[in-house]
Design a protein around this motif. Sequence first.
Motif, PDB file in Angstrom:
ATOM      1  N   ARG A 296      15.065   5.185 -12.511  1.00 36.16           N
ATOM      2  CA  ARG A 296      13.582   4.816 -12.754  1.00 36.16           C
ATOM      3  C   ARG A 296      13.147   5.391 -13.959  1.00 36.16           C
ATOM      4  N   ASP A 297      12.344   4.647 -14.869  1.00 35.71           N
ATOM      5  CA  ASP A 297      11.993   5.283 -16.018  1.00 35.71           C
ATOM      6  C   ASP A 297      10.528   6.267 -15.807  1.00 35.71           C
ATOM      7  N   ASP A 298       9.886   6.532 -16.772  1.00 37.88           N
ATOM      8  CA  ASP A 298       8.749   7.352 -16.638  1.00 37.88           C
ATOM      9  C   ASP A 298       7.542   6.522 -15.989  1.00 37.88           C
ATOM     10  N   ASP A 299       7.589   5.089 -16.102  1.00 40.49           N
ATOM     11  CA  ASP A 299       6.634   4.509 -15.436  1.00 40.49           C
ATOM     12  C   ASP A 299       6.947   4.138 -14.096  1.00 40.49           C
ATOM     13  N   GLY A 300       8.180   4.718 -13.753  1.00 37.91           N
ATOM     14  CA  GLY A 300       8.495   4.312 -12.259  1.00 37.91           C
ATOM     15  C   GLY A 300       9.164   2.937 -11.984  1.00 37.91           C
ATOM     16  N   LEU A 301       9.692   2.438 -13.022  1.00 38.51           N
ATOM     17  CA  LEU A 301      10.008   1.029 -12.973  1.00 38.51           C
ATOM     18  C   LEU A 301      11.766   1.433 -13.117  1.00 38.51           C
ATOM     19  N   SER A 302      12.206   0.295 -12.305  1.00 36.95           N
ATOM     20  CA  SER A 302      13.898   0.167 -12.529  1.00 36.95           C
ATOM     21  C   SER A 302      14.309  -0.859 -13.706  1.00 36.95           C
ATOM     22  N   SER A 303      15.201  -0.617 -14.191  1.00 31.39           N
ATOM     23  CA  SER A 303      15.635  -1.765 -15.313  1.00 31.39           C
ATOM     24  C   SER A 303      15.399  -3.179 -14.745  1.00 31.39           C
ATOM     25  N   GLN A 304      15.607  -3.510 -13.543  1.00 35.28           N
ATOM     26  CA  GLN A 304      15.507  -4.862 -12.972  1.00 35.28           C
ATOM     27  C   GLN A 304      13.994  -5.149 -12.907  1.00 35.28           C
ATOM     28  N   GLU A 305      12.965  -4.440 -12.574  1.00 34.48           N
ATOM     29  CA  GLU A 305      11.756  -4.649 -12.431  1.00 34.48           C
ATOM     30  C   GLU A 305      11.094  -4.778 -13.901  1.00 34.48           C
ATOM     31  N   ARG A 306      11.726  -4.026 -14.522  1.00 37.53           N
ATOM     32  CA  ARG A 306      11.160  -4.175 -16.121  1.00 37.53           C
ATOM     33  C   ARG A 306      11.659  -5.541 -16.654  1.00 37.53           C
ATOM     34  N   GLN A 307      12.963  -6.063 -16.495  1.00 40.57           N
ATOM     35  CA  GLN A 307      13.666  -7.172 -17.009  1.00 40.57           C
ATOM     36  C   GLN A 307      12.653  -8.279 -16.194  1.00 40.57           C
TER      37      GLN A 307
END
Length: 333
Positions: A262-273
């Motif tokens: 998860r990135d610094d925003d707490g998002l997984s790559s799937q969620e960001r996509q």
Amino acid sequence: MFEGLGLSSLAESVYLAMLQHPDESLDVLARRLDVDHAQIRVALDELTGISLLQVFPGRPAPRAVRPEIGLSALVARQQAEMARRHQQIEEGTAALSTLLAERAESRPAETEPGIERLSGIEAIRDRLSELARGCEWEASSFMPGGAQSEENINASRELDAEAIDRGVRLRTVYQDSVRNHRPTLEYAQWLSGLGSEVRTTASLPLRMLIVDRRVAVVPLDTAEQEGTAAVVISSVGIITALTALFNSVWRSATVLGAARRRDDDGLSSQERQVLRLLAAGLTDEAIARQLGVSVRTARRVASDLHTRLGARSRFQAGAQAVSRAWITPDDLE
């Protein structure tokens, strides 16, 4: 120190001096740095343009924004720009390969340099088998769609094992949703156990195989011939572009077996996509196809993101995501 952030050496010196001596006038600052007023003004304009300076009413000189705020924001903007550029490269390369596929489909009787058209599932499998057995040192592939069919898995098992025994480096990228399909996950784990390199990512731009960075196979997916036609590409320029596309996705993908980052925003790559696809106006059904997941899963992820953003509509979710720098404004186009 900050050249990597796009800061000139003069602007960096001015910024650091203003942090250390916040109450100095511009005259004193110029003398301290042994530069003239024109150079100071150029540096101030540069720093203002990237939000490292703040002007207050009644103050003759601007103040330097604290580095934990200003530089962090600058890094975040540059990271967003890098992500946008990577996505542009991926989209452009995918569009190029699609265009080539369409040309091959519309002109089947003609022979074009560097393009070979395959028709029928047996012809495709025979050509893939020939390329796999002739692979000398590396095979890189995108495997979109999440769950792979048992037929495809069985057809690949012997070829993959032979290649690994010959010392061929196998690099395979599946979609994250493959972790939810036991047969495909077990096959990916089997590959990894033999020494193959397997990674996953939220979505993939196309299905393809690149052999020894000299030839690539890309399917033709038309409404009438889905999965029954493909093109074999050997044009050096196109292979270079497809290899760059693969490497871009490979670097950001997660190693199979590792916890999904998860990135610094707490998002997984799937969620960001999913956010990008929501902002682009895709339906839940289209998002599910892109991610290789069920429509129910796509709706659950989208609903969770709406809740986290406090949004009541897709448009509002897109606007909120941009304001938080979770996606870029270009994702709204």
